[in-house]
Scaffold this active site. Sequence first.
Site, mmCIF file in Angstrom:
data_model
loop_
_atom_site.group_PDB
_atom_site.id
_atom_site.type_symbol
_atom_site.label_atom_id
_atom_site.label_comp_id
_atom_site.label_asym_id
_atom_site.label_seq_id
_atom_site.Cartn_x
_atom_site.Cartn_y
_atom_site.Cartn_z
ATOM 1 N N ARG A 158 0.817 -1.227 0.000
ATOM 2 C CA ARG A 158 0.000 0.000 0.000
ATOM 3 C C ARG A 158 0.846 1.270 0.000
ATOM 4 N NH1 ARG A 158 -5.556 -0.208 1.769
ATOM 5 N NH2 ARG A 158 -6.374 -2.170 1.020
ATOM 6 N N ARG A 193 -3.676 6.912 0.688
ATOM 7 C CA ARG A 193 -4.196 8.131 1.315
ATOM 8 C C ARG A 193 -3.238 8.857 2.246
ATOM 9 N NH1 ARG A 193 -9.558 5.185 3.101
ATOM 10 N NH2 ARG A 193 -7.906 3.634 3.223
ATOM 11 N N ARG A 220 -6.814 11.375 -6.412
ATOM 12 C CA ARG A 220 -8.022 10.610 -6.037
ATOM 13 C C ARG A 220 -9.261 11.507 -6.099
ATOM 14 N NH1 ARG A 220 -11.928 8.389 -4.484
ATOM 15 N NH2 ARG A 220 -12.209 6.866 -2.834
ATOM 16 N N ASP A 280 -6.659 -2.981 -7.362
ATOM 17 C CA ASP A 280 -7.243 -3.596 -6.172
ATOM 18 C C ASP A 280 -7.547 -5.056 -6.446
ATOM 19 O OD1 ASP A 280 -8.289 -2.556 -3.404
ATOM 20 O OD2 ASP A 280 -9.678 -4.104 -4.063
ATOM 21 N N TYR A 296 -14.856 -11.602 0.163
ATOM 22 C CA TYR A 296 -15.545 -10.358 -0.215
ATOM 23 C C TYR A 296 -16.753 -10.649 -1.112
ATOM 24 C CZ TYR A 296 -11.714 -7.810 1.889
ATOM 25 O OH TYR A 296 -10.816 -7.317 2.797
HETATM 26 O O1 CP3 Z 1 -0.035 -1.643 -2.437
HETATM 27 C C1 CP3 Z 1 -0.332 -0.761 -3.251
HETATM 28 O O2 CP3 Z 1 0.060 0.428 -3.153
HETATM 29 C C2 CP3 Z 1 -1.103 -1.150 -4.498
HETATM 30 C C3 CP3 Z 1 -2.515 -0.967 -4.442
HETATM 31 C C4 CP3 Z 1 -3.410 -1.869 -3.594
HETATM 32 C C5 CP3 Z 1 -4.647 -1.400 -3.102
HETATM 33 N N1 CP3 Z 1 -5.305 -2.459 -2.547
HETATM 34 C C6 CP3 Z 1 -5.137 -0.012 -3.232
HETATM 35 C C7 CP3 Z 1 -6.270 0.455 -2.394
HETATM 36 C C8 CP3 Z 1 -3.295 -3.225 -3.238
HETATM 37 C C9 CP3 Z 1 -2.138 -4.194 -3.449
HETATM 38 C C10 CP3 Z 1 -4.521 -3.592 -2.598
HETATM 39 C C11 CP3 Z 1 -4.823 -4.949 -2.128
HETATM 40 C C12 CP3 Z 1 -6.057 -5.201 -1.365
HETATM 41 N N2 CP3 Z 1 -7.288 -4.629 -1.541
HETATM 42 C C13 CP3 Z 1 -6.161 -6.179 -0.348
HETATM 43 C C14 CP3 Z 1 -5.067 -7.123 0.089
HETATM 44 C C15 CP3 Z 1 -4.018 -6.457 0.917
HETATM 45 C C16 CP3 Z 1 -4.498 -6.015 2.265
HETATM 46 O O3 CP3 Z 1 -4.407 -4.787 2.504
HETATM 47 O O4 CP3 Z 1 -4.880 -6.845 3.055
HETATM 48 C C17 CP3 Z 1 -7.496 -6.129 0.135
HETATM 49 C C18 CP3 Z 1 -8.064 -6.987 1.231
HETATM 50 C C19 CP3 Z 1 -8.199 -5.156 -0.640
HETATM 51 C C20 CP3 Z 1 -9.651 -4.801 -0.570
HETATM 52 C C21 CP3 Z 1 -9.853 -3.386 -0.208
HETATM 53 N N3 CP3 Z 1 -9.559 -2.328 -1.025
HETATM 54 C C22 CP3 Z 1 -10.388 -2.869 0.995
HETATM 55 C C23 CP3 Z 1 -10.831 -3.706 2.182
HETATM 56 C C24 CP3 Z 1 -10.406 -1.481 0.872
HETATM 57 C C25 CP3 Z 1 -10.983 -0.488 1.829
HETATM 58 C C26 CP3 Z 1 -10.071 -0.269 3.002
HETATM 59 C C27 CP3 Z 1 -9.388 1.054 2.865
HETATM 60 O O5 CP3 Z 1 -8.180 1.122 3.148
HETATM 61 O O6 CP3 Z 1 -10.081 2.017 2.518
HETATM 62 C C28 CP3 Z 1 -9.836 -1.143 -0.398
HETATM 63 C C29 CP3 Z 1 -9.643 0.217 -0.948
HETATM 64 C C30 CP3 Z 1 -8.262 0.581 -1.391
HETATM 65 N N4 CP3 Z 1 -7.435 -0.217 -2.123
HETATM 66 C C31 CP3 Z 1 -7.624 1.840 -1.172
HETATM 67 C C32 CP3 Z 1 -6.366 1.751 -1.812
HETATM 68 C C33 CP3 Z 1 -5.327 2.845 -1.915
HETATM 69 C C34 CP3 Z 1 -8.224 3.049 -0.470
HETATM 70 C C35 CP3 Z 1 -9.265 3.633 -1.385
HETATM 71 C C36 CP3 Z 1 -9.355 5.148 -1.373
HETATM 72 O O7 CP3 Z 1 -8.437 5.824 -1.898
HETATM 73 O O8 CP3 Z 1 -10.379 5.619 -0.905
#
Ligand code: CP3
Length: 342
Positions: A23, A27, A36, A73, A149
């Site tokens: 990640r 944000r 974003r 994602d 999910y």
């Molecule tokens: O690592 C990186 O920088 C690459 C991008 C990346 C994202 N999600 C961007 C993201 C990666 C590799 C993921 C993987 C992901 N997504 C996982 C597995 C890794 C982990 O963290 O356990 C999971 C379970 C998800 C599903 C997911 N996506 C959730 C549960 C959420 C909401 C939680 C949150 O942090 O808001 C997301 C959204 C998400 N994916 C964001 C980002 C940057 C935030 C969205 C935003 O900008 O509003």
Amino acid sequence: MAKKLLRVLAGERLDTPPIWLMRQAGRYLPEYREVRAKAGTFLDLCYQPELATEVTLQPIRRFGFDAAILFSDILVVPDGLGQQVWFQEGEGPKLTPVRTAADLKPLAPDRVVAHLGPVYEAVGRIRAALPDEVTLIGFAGAPWTVATYMVEGGSSRDFLHAKGWLYREPSSFRELMQKLVEATVRHLSAQVEAGAEVLQLFDTWASALPEAAFREWVIEPTRAIVGELKGKHPAVPIIGFPRGAGLLYRDYVAETGVDAVSLDTSLPLGWVVDELQQHVAVQGNLDPAALVAGGKAMQDAIANIKQTLAGGPHVFNLGHGIVPQTPPEHVADLVAAVRDVR
Ligand code: CP3
């Protein structure tokens, strides 16, 4: 001279471990929040190649990491399969739940690559823009985690719908998992063909399954995916992340064929050295909360991880993703500390 991350994933020990962070785009960076805000929804950002490229490169420019990870994602795969997926502002992901054999019928693995064209276009653009020494990582969720999910309809604490299904009716749950294995192989192969040099499989909720179910729904599908990818792209290393698997990390490493494992925050490093690092490269595992705290606690934790894992192949990373509260200056401090060879 090959790129540092690729050398370590091939089993080489380096004095200074390569570093990237799960990640690393997101944000906690003001420049991410700016892009974003103009993209619209989170999925709109994922599907606009120019913007996805920009946010992938932001942390590379700011911190000089050894690897970039595609900005996307794990839930683009259910979206590509034809399930409805959206991100509710402030609430996380939402999906129209898939709960029965009948719900599976419309899900089409052969549609995924056509639907996700903008993702592969982003991969190509990122690869073209990256400095020569920086490695590009593609990724997908592992089938079990993506299934949670899809079945729960979003995030969950107890996974009672997904686990209820796999216990009560494993034959139809297997159909869901087979579709996910096929979709994941197609999605990851397309990323490699577009320019990804390393792949990571995120099994964030591996922790939820007891031993027998872990073997059937984490190890087996991962082994199937790794086997198919190795057939198509033998030179591309694969990192597995069975988060929270505890002692089962050992069998995950022995049986799936991954080239490296990402270590969650809780794994004892002495055990990792004896049981995992003998066999594969290891990646991790600073507590994301120590990165939020910074200062002496973070420096001590970094020194301990570097020293303990210094005898074998090690990629420095967190034990889970960066949280939005992380001060960017602490990330700069972390990179400097990891690269400071004494
Ligand atoms: O690592 C990186 O920088 C690459 C991008 C990346 C994202 N999600 C961007 C993201 C990666 C590799 C993921 C993987 C992901 N997504 C996982 C597995 C890794 C982990 O963290 O356990 C999971 C379970 C998800 C599903 C997911 N996506 C959730 C549960 C959420 C909401 C939680 C949150 O942090 O808001 C997301 C959204 C998400 N994916 C964001 C980002 C940057 C935030 C969205 C935003 O900008 O509003």
